[in-house]
Motif scaffolding. Structure first.
Motif, PDB file in Angstrom:
ATOM      1  N   GLN A  79       0.831  -1.208   0.000  1.00 45.93           N
ATOM      2  CA  GLN A  79       0.000   0.000   0.000  1.00 45.93           C
ATOM      3  C   GLN A  79       0.860   1.251   0.000  1.00 45.93           C
ATOM      4  O   GLN A  79       0.495   2.254  -0.614  1.00 45.93           O
ATOM      5  CB  GLN A  79      -0.955  -0.027   1.201  1.00 45.93           C
ATOM      6  CG  GLN A  79      -1.967  -1.149   1.041  1.00 45.93           C
ATOM      7  CD  GLN A  79      -3.036  -1.163   2.097  1.00 45.93           C
ATOM      8  OE1 GLN A  79      -2.897  -0.545   3.157  1.00 45.93           O
ATOM      9  NE2 GLN A  79      -4.108  -1.888   1.832  1.00 45.93           N
ATOM     10  N   ASN A  88      -4.112   0.520  -5.882  1.00 45.25           N
ATOM     11  CA  ASN A  88      -3.349   0.955  -4.710  1.00 45.25           C
ATOM     12  C   ASN A  88      -3.244  -0.136  -3.648  1.00 45.25           C
ATOM     13  O   ASN A  88      -3.051   0.183  -2.481  1.00 45.25           O
ATOM     14  CB  ASN A  88      -3.968   2.238  -4.137  1.00 45.25           C
ATOM     15  CG  ASN A  88      -5.360   2.009  -3.585  1.00 45.25           C
ATOM     16  OD1 ASN A  88      -5.881   0.893  -3.648  1.00 45.25           O
ATOM     17  ND2 ASN A  88      -5.951   3.051  -3.028  1.00 45.25           N
ATOM     18  N   SER A  90      -5.453  -2.013  -2.275  1.00 45.97           N
ATOM     19  CA  SER A  90      -6.464  -2.122  -1.226  1.00 45.97           C
ATOM     20  C   SER A  90      -6.870  -3.583  -1.095  1.00 45.97           C
ATOM     21  O   SER A  90      -6.905  -4.327  -2.075  1.00 45.97           O
ATOM     22  CB  SER A  90      -7.663  -1.223  -1.513  1.00 45.97           C
ATOM     23  OG  SER A  90      -7.976  -1.246  -2.866  1.00 45.97           O
ATOM     24  N   LEU A 290     -11.424  -1.416  -7.875  1.00 46.75           N
ATOM     25  CA  LEU A 290     -12.225  -0.340  -7.298  1.00 46.75           C
ATOM     26  C   LEU A 290     -12.357   0.862  -8.222  1.00 46.75           C
ATOM     27  O   LEU A 290     -13.222   1.702  -8.033  1.00 46.75           O
ATOM     28  CB  LEU A 290     -11.599   0.111  -5.974  1.00 46.75           C
ATOM     29  CG  LEU A 290     -11.504  -0.980  -4.904  1.00 46.75           C
ATOM     30  CD1 LEU A 290     -10.808  -0.459  -3.665  1.00 46.75           C
ATOM     31  CD2 LEU A 290     -12.886  -1.500  -4.555  1.00 46.75           C
ATOM     32  N   GLY A 291     -11.478   0.968  -9.226  1.00 46.76           N
ATOM     33  CA  GLY A 291     -11.505   2.142 -10.079  1.00 46.76           C
ATOM     34  C   GLY A 291     -10.893   3.333  -9.367  1.00 46.76           C
ATOM     35  O   GLY A 291     -10.481   3.233  -8.208  1.00 46.76           O
ATOM     36  N   ARG A 295     -10.303   9.144  -6.008  1.00 44.07           N
ATOM     37  CA  ARG A 295      -8.889   9.092  -5.624  1.00 44.07           C
ATOM     38  C   ARG A 295      -8.254  10.471  -5.701  1.00 44.07           C
ATOM     39  O   ARG A 295      -8.563  11.271  -6.580  1.00 44.07           O
ATOM     40  CB  ARG A 295      -8.129   8.124  -6.557  1.00 44.07           C
ATOM     41  CG  ARG A 295      -8.412   6.669  -6.286  1.00 44.07           C
ATOM     42  CD  ARG A 295      -7.807   6.183  -4.994  1.00 44.07           C
ATOM     43  NE  ARG A 295      -6.356   6.376  -4.960  1.00 44.07           N
ATOM     44  CZ  ARG A 295      -5.477   5.586  -5.553  1.00 44.07           C
ATOM     45  NH1 ARG A 295      -5.896   4.525  -6.221  1.00 44.07           N
ATOM     46  NH2 ARG A 295      -4.173   5.835  -5.487  1.00 44.07           N
TER      47      ARG A 295
HETATM   48  C1  LIG Z   1      -7.264   2.954  -2.424  1.00 45.58           C
HETATM   49  O1  LIG Z   1      -8.205   3.535  -3.264  1.00 45.58           O
HETATM   50  C2  LIG Z   1      -9.542   3.388  -2.856  1.00 45.58           C
HETATM   51  C3  LIG Z   1     -10.435   3.999  -3.921  1.00 45.58           C
HETATM   52  O2  LIG Z   1     -10.143   3.475  -5.174  1.00 45.58           O
HETATM   53  C4  LIG Z   1      -9.726   4.047  -1.512  1.00 45.58           C
HETATM   54  O3  LIG Z   1     -11.062   3.834  -1.067  1.00 45.58           O
HETATM   55  C5  LIG Z   1      -8.768   3.442  -0.503  1.00 45.58           C
HETATM   56  O4  LIG Z   1      -8.831   4.137   0.718  1.00 45.58           O
HETATM   57  C6  LIG Z   1      -7.346   3.482  -1.021  1.00 45.58           C
HETATM   58  N1  LIG Z   1      -6.550   2.661  -0.140  1.00 45.58           N
HETATM   59  C7  LIG Z   1      -5.349   3.014   0.279  1.00 45.58           C
HETATM   60  C8  LIG Z   1      -4.650   2.040   1.158  1.00 45.58           C
HETATM   61  O5  LIG Z   1      -4.831   4.068  -0.016  1.00 45.58           O
END
Ligand SMILES: *[C@@H]1O[C@H](CO)[C@@H](O)[C@H](O)[C@H]1NC(C)=O
Ligand SMILES: *[C@@H]1O[C@H](CO)[C@@H](O)[C@H](O)[C@H]1NC(C)=O
Length: 352
Positions: A79, A88, A90, A290-291, A295
Motif C-alpha cells: 500500500q 493501490n 487495497s 475499485l476504479g 482518488r
Molecule cells: C485505495 O483507493 C480506494 C479507492 O479506489 C480508496 O477507497 C482506498 O482508501 C485506497 N486505499 C489506500 C490504502 O490508499
C-alpha cells in the motif's frame, strides 16, 4: 438438463481452482492480533492455508506469528509503494486479499508475490534475531576477525533460516504442482526475486568501543536492510519488469522474454505473463477492482499520480481543505518541545 448441470459443475470447479490462490496465506494478516497461533489445533482452523502449509504450521507453530506479521508487512508495504498508482493495493475481507489482480499473471501480481515472499523471510529472520524462537537464533557462522580487521560480534541476522522458511512455506503450492504451468514458474521466479532483494542487500553494521567513542575496537554484525528499502528495490523491479512467455528447452520449461530483442531477465528481476488492465473503472464482477473515482491526484504531475492519468481523462474536482500542522516548535529547558498548531488551506484534487 444434464448438459447444464455438467456445465455448472465445470464452472464451480474452475471457481474453486481460481479461489485457491497461491497467495491466500496472506489472509493470515486478517487474524486479530490477540488470537495468536499457539497450538497445532489453531493451524487446522486457519483460513487460507493449503494442507501442506497446515503441516508446516504444525511443525513450526512458534514461527507462525512471524509469518502472520510478515503477511501484514507485505500488505502495508504494497500500500505504501502503490499509494499514488491507480491500483493501490487495497485489500478485501475475502480471499485472495488482493482480489482479481493476483489471480492473473500481471506485473502487479509479480510485485505481490515478491514482496510477500520477502516479508516472510524478513519477519522470520527478525523473530530469530530477537531470541523469541527456539528453532533459530543469530547467525553463528559469522564470527572471528574479518579481513578488514574488525571483530564479528553481536547478533548477525540469520537470513539463511528466514529464506529457507519462506521457500518452504510460501512456495509450497507451486512446487507441489511440479512447476509445470507458466503461472507457477512466474510465481516461483518472483518469490525468489523478492527474497534476493534482502539477500543481495545485507549490510554490515558496526559499533565502536574505546575511550570517548574512539574506534580502538570495532565490533560488527550482519544485518538485513530496513523493510522499506526492500520495498523500494522490489518496486524498482516492478517498474522494469520483463514480459515473458513459456518455452521448452530440452525437457524443461523456462520463461523467456516475449520480445527477443530484450536482454534476458536476471534472478533479481520481476517477470509477468499477462498485460495489466487499466484499473480505471470499478468492476463489480472483479473483486478488488475499485476504479479511481474519488482518488486523490496531483494537478501538476505528468506521472501516474497526476490528475490526467489517475482520473483516466474523466476530470477532477478541487476542494479547499484545512491542514493542521505542528509549527514554531520551541525547545524548553529541560526537556520538552512545545509547538503551536498552524492551520493552512490547501487545494485537494480528487478524480471524478
Ligand atoms: C485505495 O483507493 C480506494 C479507492 O479506489 C480508496 O477507497 C482506498 O482508501 C485506497 N486505499 C489506500 C490504502 O490508499
Ligand atoms: C505534485 O507533483 C509535482 C510535480 O511532479 C511535485 O513537485 C509536487 O511535490 C507534487 N505535490 C504533491 C502534493 O505531492
Amino acid at each position: 438438463m444434464p448438459g447444464e448441470y455438467v456445465l455448472r459443475c465445470i464452472l464451480m470447479l474452475c471457481c474453486a481452482l481460481l479461489s485457491a490462490n497461491a497467495s491466500n496465506w496472506l489472509y493470515l494478516a486478517k487474524l486479530s492480533s490477540v488470537g495468536s497461533i499457539r497450538d497445532e489445533d489453531t493451524c487446522e482452523r486457519l483460513q487460507g492455508l493449503i494442507q501442506r502449509q497446515v503441516q508446516i504450521c504444525k511443525r513450526s507453530v512458534e514461527v507462525m506469528d512471524a509469518v502472520r506479521h510478515g503477511a501484514q508487512l507485505a500488505i502495508d508495504e504494497c500500500q505504501f509503494q502503490f499509494r499514488t498508482r491507480r491500483w493501490n493495493c487495497s485489500t478485501l475481507e475475502t480471499m485472495p486479499v488482493f482480489g482479481k489482480v493476483v489471480t492473473q499473471g500481471t506485473r502487479e501480481a509479480a510485485f505481490v508475490y515478491a514482496i510477500s515472499a520477502a516479508s516472510v523471510a524478513f519477519a522470520v529472520t527478525r523473530a530469530c534475531s530477537s531470541g523469541e524462537l527456539e528453532k533459530c537464533g543469530c547467525d553463528h557462522n559469522v564470527h572471528g576477525v574479518s579481513p578488514e580487521g574488525f571483530q564479528w560480534s553481536g547478533c548477525s541476522d540469520n537470513i539463511a533460516y528466514g529464506v529457507a522458511f519462506s521457500q518452504s512455506f510460501v512456495d509450497v503450492r507451486e512446487r507441489s504442482k511440479g512447476q509445470s504451468s507458466s503461472r507457477a514458474l512466474m510465481n516461483l521466479h518472483n518469490n525468489e526475486a523478492g527474497r534476493k532483494a534482502i539477500l543481495s542487500h545485507m549490510r554490515v553494521e558496526c559499533k565502536c568501543h574505546g575511550v570517548s567513542g574512539s574506534c580502538e575496537v570495532k565490533t560488527c554484525w550482519k544485518a538485513m536492510p530496513p523493510f522499506r528499502k526492500v520495498g523500494n528495490i522490489i518496486k524498482e523491479k516492478f517498474d522494469g519488469a520483463t514480459e515473458v512467455e513459456q518455452r521448452k528447452v530440452g525437457t524443461t520449461k523456462v520463461l523467456v522474454p516475449r520480445n527477443s530483442q530484450f536482454k534476458p531477465h536476471t534472478e533479481e528481476d520481476l517477470v509477468y505473463l499477462d498485460p495489466s488492465p487499466d484499473f480505471c473503472d470499478y468492476d463489480p464482477r472483479s473483486p478488488g477492482m475499485l476504479g479511481t473515482v474519488g482518488r486523490q491526484c496531483n494537478r501538476t504531475s505528468k506521472a501516474i499520480d497526476g490528475c490526467e492519468l489517475m482520473c483516466c481523462g474523466r476530470g477532477f474536482q478541487t476542494q479547499e481543505v484545512e491542514l493542521v500542522d505542528r509549527c514554531s516548535c520551541k525547545f524548553h529547558w529541560c526537556c520538552y518541545v512545545k509547538c503551536k498548531q498552524c492551520r493552512k488551506m490547501v487545494e485537494m484534487h480528487t478524480c471524478r
